[in-house]
Structures are given as C-alpha cells and as structure tokens.
Scaffold this motif. Structure first.
Motif, mmCIF file in Angstrom:
data_model
loop_
_atom_site.group_PDB
_atom_site.id
_atom_site.type_symbol
_atom_site.label_atom_id
_atom_site.label_comp_id
_atom_site.label_asym_id
_atom_site.label_seq_id
_atom_site.Cartn_x
_atom_site.Cartn_y
_atom_site.Cartn_z
ATOM 1 N N MET A 201 0.821 -1.212 0.000
ATOM 2 C CA MET A 201 0.000 0.000 0.000
ATOM 3 C C MET A 201 0.856 1.264 0.000
ATOM 4 S SD MET A 201 -2.813 -1.502 2.691
ATOM 5 C CE MET A 201 -3.037 0.049 3.521
ATOM 6 N N PHE A 202 1.920 1.258 0.792
ATOM 7 C CA PHE A 202 2.781 2.441 0.884
ATOM 8 C C PHE A 202 3.424 2.764 -0.456
ATOM 9 C CE2 PHE A 202 7.064 4.224 1.543
ATOM 10 C CZ PHE A 202 6.706 5.443 2.116
ATOM 11 N N PHE A 203 3.985 1.735 -1.105
ATOM 12 C CA PHE A 203 4.679 1.991 -2.375
ATOM 13 C C PHE A 203 3.696 2.299 -3.502
ATOM 14 C CE2 PHE A 203 8.179 0.062 -0.052
ATOM 15 C CZ PHE A 203 9.234 0.872 -0.438
ATOM 16 N N LEU A 204 2.485 1.755 -3.432
ATOM 17 C CA LEU A 204 1.456 2.122 -4.415
ATOM 18 C C LEU A 204 1.089 3.595 -4.248
ATOM 19 C CD1 LEU A 204 -0.850 -1.034 -4.234
ATOM 20 C CD2 LEU A 204 0.304 -0.212 -6.303
ATOM 21 N N CYS A 205 0.920 4.027 -3.003
ATOM 22 C CA CYS A 205 0.607 5.442 -2.724
ATOM 23 C C CYS A 205 1.740 6.346 -3.188
ATOM 24 C CB CYS A 205 0.356 5.650 -1.230
ATOM 25 S SG CYS A 205 -1.200 4.943 -0.640
ATOM 26 N N LYS A 206 2.969 5.902 -2.954
ATOM 27 C CA LYS A 206 4.137 6.690 -3.328
ATOM 28 C C LYS A 206 4.225 6.882 -4.838
ATOM 29 C CE LYS A 206 8.814 7.089 -1.494
ATOM 30 N NZ LYS A 206 9.952 6.382 -0.895
ATOM 31 N N ARG A 207 3.709 5.888 -5.568
ATOM 32 C CA ARG A 207 3.731 5.954 -7.036
ATOM 33 C C ARG A 207 2.454 6.567 -7.601
ATOM 34 N NH1 ARG A 207 7.288 1.902 -9.286
ATOM 35 N NH2 ARG A 207 6.238 2.203 -11.283
ATOM 36 N N GLY A 208 1.613 7.156 -6.735
ATOM 37 C CA GLY A 208 0.380 7.792 -7.211
ATOM 38 C C GLY A 208 -0.720 6.811 -7.558
ATOM 39 N N ARG A 209 -0.667 5.621 -6.963
ATOM 40 C CA ARG A 209 -1.675 4.586 -7.245
ATOM 41 C C ARG A 209 -2.490 4.302 -5.975
ATOM 42 N NH1 ARG A 209 2.168 0.244 -10.322
ATOM 43 N NH2 ARG A 209 0.314 -1.085 -10.142
ATOM 44 N N ASN B 31 -2.631 5.382 8.289
ATOM 45 C CA ASN B 31 -1.653 6.446 7.995
ATOM 46 C C ASN B 31 -1.148 6.375 6.566
ATOM 47 O OD1 ASN B 31 -1.903 7.238 10.649
ATOM 48 N ND2 ASN B 31 -0.007 6.275 11.338
ATOM 49 N N THR B 32 -0.979 5.150 6.078
ATOM 50 C CA THR B 32 -0.483 4.958 4.703
ATOM 51 C C THR B 32 -1.486 5.501 3.679
ATOM 52 O OG1 THR B 32 0.833 3.030 5.318
ATOM 53 C CG2 THR B 32 0.213 3.218 3.007
ATOM 54 N N ILE B 33 -2.756 5.123 3.829
ATOM 55 C CA ILE B 33 -3.777 5.602 2.887
ATOM 56 C C ILE B 33 -3.955 7.113 3.021
ATOM 57 C CG2 ILE B 33 -6.186 5.389 2.158
ATOM 58 C CD1 ILE B 33 -4.471 2.925 1.554
ATOM 59 N N LEU B 34 -3.872 7.605 4.249
ATOM 60 C CA LEU B 34 -3.943 9.046 4.502
ATOM 61 C C LEU B 34 -2.835 9.776 3.738
ATOM 62 C CD1 LEU B 34 -5.888 10.691 6.319
ATOM 63 C CD2 LEU B 34 -4.132 10.604 8.101
ATOM 64 N N PHE B 35 -1.629 9.212 3.802
ATOM 65 C CA PHE B 35 -0.476 9.761 3.069
ATOM 66 C C PHE B 35 -0.769 9.792 1.568
ATOM 67 C CE2 PHE B 35 3.167 8.232 0.524
ATOM 68 C CZ PHE B 35 3.976 9.352 0.564
#
Length: 546
Positions: free
Chosen positions: A407-415, A439-443
């Motif tokens: 989830m964190f790396f997907l969020c980091k890549r705009g996904r 926190n990850t999804i919030l980020f």
C-alpha cells in the motif's frame, strides 16, 4: 495362595514404578497386558501409575478410561488420582477442562494436597493465565479460598509462580512474592533468584538485578547459566561488552559449563557492536568448550556476517550448512534474504527465494514480506504485486505488514486507488486495519491532493476505534502544508500543543517547510523560536527549512 499373590503384587509394583520413572512406557503397558492376561486385579496405586503415564504422553482420553476402571472396581478416589489428570489436561492445552475438573473434585470433598494446588498454579502460568494463578495465591494468603480450603506453599510452588509473573511482565508482583516467601521462612534457591533476575533484566532494572545476583553469591547460592545469561543479555543490549564478557568468564571460573545460549548472547552482542574478530574468536572458544551451535547460533552468525559487511561469508556459511545436510529452517533463510535485500542485491535474493522449496522448506509470510519490500524499493512494484498474488495462490496469507508495504509503495507511485482496494480487502481477509494502514492511505490521499477523502478516512479511523498517533498527525500537518492549507496545519499544531500532545521535531519541520515555502517567514521564525520551549531540539532538516 495369598503368599503367591503378595509376591506377584510386589513384582508388578517394582516393575511399574521402575518403568514409570525411566519413562519406558511400552514396557510398562506390556506389564499391564500381562496382568490382564493373568487375571490379576491391579491395585489403585498400579492403576494410578498407568493413568499418570497416559497423561505424560498427552493421551488424557485414555487416562480417563483408566479412571472409569478405578470407579468400576470401587476404589476410593483421592487427590493422587486427580493430580495427574489435571496436569494432563493442561499439557493438552485444555485449560478450561483442567479448571473445571479442579472445581469438581473440590465440590465432591476430595482432600487436596500441595501437589494439586501446584499443578493448578503451574498450568495457569504456563498457558497465560498467570493473573488467575496470582488471585488464587492471594486468596489463600488471606485465608478466603472458600470451602475451608487452604495450603502452605513450598519453594517449588513459589518459583513456578514467580517465573510465570516475570514472563508476563508482572515483575513487581514477583518481587513482592520473593520477599513474602523469605518472610515465611522459605530460603530462595538458584531457580528463585534466576526467575527474578531474568524478570528484572527484562524491564531494565539492571542495578536491582545485579544486587540480587551479588546477594545470591554472598549467600553461597550458585546462580545458574540462565541467571548469568539474563545479565549478559542486558549488558550486551546496552553495549557493555567488556562487562558481559567478564560475567561469562566468572561463570567459567565458578565451574559452570557455558551453554549454547550464553555463546549466542555474546556473539550477537559482538556483531551488534561491530566486533567481528571477537565474534570469530568466540566461535573457536565455543568449540574448545565442546558446545555445539544450534539453529539460533547459525541465524546470529549469518545475520552478523552480513551486517558486518561480510555478505559473502554469510552466504558461504548458509551454503555450507545446506550442503552438509544441516536441518536448516525458514528462520535461517529469512535472515539471509533480509540481509541480502538490505545490501541491495534484489536479484540474488530472488534466486535464493527460488532455492527455498528445493531445500524442503516453505516460504512464510515473513519471507514474502521481506522480498516484496525489497522489490518495491528496487522500483519493481509490478513484480512485487505479482509476488503478492503468488504467495496467496500458494496458500500463504499476507498479514497487515505485508499489505502495508504494498500500500505504501502504491501510494508513493500515485496509485492510491489500488492501495485503497487492498485496504478494503483487509476485512475479507479477517485482518483488522491498524494505525499504520490508515496512515499509509492518509499519506496517499494527501499526496494526490484528495483532502476531502482524507477527512472521511479520519472519520473511518474513529469508527474502527483507532486513535491517531504522532505519525498520523505528522502526515496530516505535512499534507495540509503541501496542499496549501496552512491555516489548518497551524490550527492543528497549536491544538495539539495546547492539549499536551507530545509533538516531535518532524511535526515542527513539516510546518516550518510549509510556512517558508508560502513566504510566511515571520510566522516561521516565531515557530522556530518556540521549538526549544516545546522541549525539542532542531535537527539538520529544521535548520534547512528555516
């Protein structure tokens, strides 16, 4: 005729007691078969021996069959029949049944001995019911157990209860028990000292543990290798390797044979402090003491070599163990995979992952999580996702950590939408989302400027009874600043400070960065001056923002 029966009884009794003590169960059961064949009526004592053996073998069902035979023959029941049954139920993990049986025998008026109470206390402690054990003990000390029941604890009883309390972190209660035991005139032995020393070291009470250790020596009581190891482990954890080594040498001087755990503790300590040469020398010393390395030793060595910059040595050791037919387990593999990944050798780690099934081992959730994170960090997000799907296909269920990494790396890549999909799937997988997942999804939402959805997620967090932590507030303040909501960021920061929330320098740095970027230098300077008053020290990031 009576003389012959008495001779047979004596013969059977001697054999049964001997086989039971030596745990020669097949021979013991063979004796009983011969007794049945000879139409010999076993005594209550002989049937109790058989019942006890079944309990030791964790075959309590058969033990209760023997109890049925005892009842059928009209023997008078006593606690010596029920003590092994209570013990056997605990051994099979049937805590509720053991407690129920205990209550039943007290209800029918069976006279209990100390062994009955000790068995109950030991079983409760072993299976995580130490507070219940403590309540029983305290009720006995107050004299209000009920039914006119009471017992006088002995040293073994106290050691069992203190050990259980320490393992559950109730060291203060264990300390009180230790002193209460002394007041009752029961002198502590090496095991009593070891239990309390181990507990005190576990909560960082080094000085008291050392005082207790010295007290034992002063009383002529030889602390065992476990007590020495507890002290050594604490010293290694705080980097005092010379003192830890001094204790190890003292142990040898007092004619105590060091065990594998002692060597493992020192090895881990040396590797942590970067003492590669000392660790290698200790390995040779281990051989001279004829102590064989165990699986923990190999995990420490592989991990230690890799972390000391000797990755090749770690890999060579693993390969040598594999070729020698040593019983490697998944812990060894996970340790090596983790170190290889941290060294940035993702391709090599992937090759090792393919080798694991050929060793007769099955990668577990830790193995997959390490590999997924490594691939994500190497920019191989889609390959990491494929591995995630592969692990599920092979029947290995991900945990909240596995999902959070993806989830964190997907969020980091705009996904973030894909990350949210994984988040929503957690309930279907019987996983409870934790603060890290929120926190990850919030980020992700703040990174993509989706402030309204971030607000809804915070309400969802409250619905799940998850309290925002310092990371949550850091993400929100940073998110507000990056999305031009400086007034909201300042309001939240001030509200947290006023509420007495423990702010950290990251919260300040995020807000300073947002203020400076927006050109609000006066407000930024005012905040910078407030930082020491909040009890924080600016770091290099704070100064760079200012």
């Amino acid at each position: 005729m009576n003389q012959i029966r008495r001779s047979c009884c004596s013969f059977f009794d001697r054999r049964l007691v001997s086989y039971a003590k030596e745990k020669k169960y097949s021979e013991l059961f063979s004796i009983f078969d011969r007794m049945v064949y000879a139409n010999y009526l076993p005594s209550l004592g002989e049937m109790t021996i058989m019942l006890n053996c079944y309990c030791d073998l964790k075959r309590v069902g058969l033990a209760f069959s023997v109890l049925g035979g005892i009842l059928k023959r009209g023997y008078v029941l006593d606690c010596y029949v029920f003590n092994p049954l209570i013990k056997g139920l605990f051994l099979e993990g049937k805590v509720g049944d053991a407690v129920l049986l205990f209550k039943k025998i007290t209800g029918i008026g069976i006279t209990l001995d100390l062994c009955t109470w000790s068995t109950l206390i030991k079983g409760l402690c072993k299976y995580g019911n130490v507070e219940a054990a403590l309540r029983i003990h305290e009720a006995n000390m107050r004299g209000n157990l009920g039914f006119g029941l009471s017992y006088s604890p002995d040293l073994i009883y106290y050691v069992v209860l203190m050990d259980g309390l320490c393992k559950e972190g109730l060291v203060k209660k264990a300390r009180e028990l230790f002193h209460g035991m002394e007041r009752r005139g029961i002198s502590p032995n090496a095991y009593a000292y070891t239990a309390l020393i181990h507990g005190l070291c576990g909560i960082g009470e080094w000085e008291e543990a050392k005082t207790l250790f010295d007290q034992a020596l002063g009383r002529g009581i030889q602390p065992n290798v476990v007590a020495f190891n507890a002290l050594m482990d604490f010293l290694c954890a705080v980097g005092k390797m010379d003192e830890a080594r001094g204790l190890f040498d003292l142990m040898i001087q007092r004619d105590l044979q060091p065990c594998c755990a002692n060597f493992n503790t020192l090895l881990d300590g040396y590797f942590t402090k970067g003492g590669l040469e000392e660790a290698k020398a200790l390995l040779q010393e281990m051989k001279s003491h004829h102590v064989m390395p165990n699986d923990v030793t190999y995990v420490v060595l592989i991990d230690g070599f890799c972390k000391s910059g000797c990755l090749e040595d770690g890999i060579d050791l693993f390969t040598a163990l594999e070729k020698s037919g040593c019983d490697l387990d998944i812990k060894h593999c996970n340790s090596l995979v983790d170190d290889i990944c941290k060294a940035g050798k993702c391709d090599f780690a992937r090759e090792l992952l393919k080798r694991i099934p050929k060793m007769g081992l099955t990668p577990n959730v830790i193995t997959y999580t390490i590999m997924i994170e490594c691939m994500c960090q190497a920019g191989l997000l889609d390959h990491a996702y494929d591995l995630f799907l592969e692990m599920e296909k092979k029947g290995c269920s991900p945990n909240v950590v596995t999902l959070n990494v993806l989830m964190f790396f997907l969020c980091k890549r705009g996904r973030t939408n894909e990350a949210r999909g994984l988040f929503d799937s957690m309930c279907q997988r019987d996983l409870q989302p934790n603060s890290c997942n929120f926190n990850t999804i919030l980020f992700g939402y703040f990174t993509e400027g989706r402030i309204e959805e971030a607000g809804k997620l915070l309400k969802e967090m409250k619905y799940h009874d998850i309290v925002p932590n310092d990371v949550t507030y850091g993400v929100i303040i940073d998110g507000f600043c990056k999305n031009g909501c400086l007034d909201d960021a300042i309001y939240l920061f001030n509200a947290l400070e006023k509420a007495g929330f423990k702010l950290d320098i990251q919260h300040c740095s995020s807000l300073l960065h947002g203020l400076c970027k927006a050109g609000k230098l006066d407000v930024a300077c005012e905040l910078f001056e407030r930082i020491p008053r909040i009890g924080l020290i600016p770091n290099v990031v704070t100064y760079n923002h200012d």
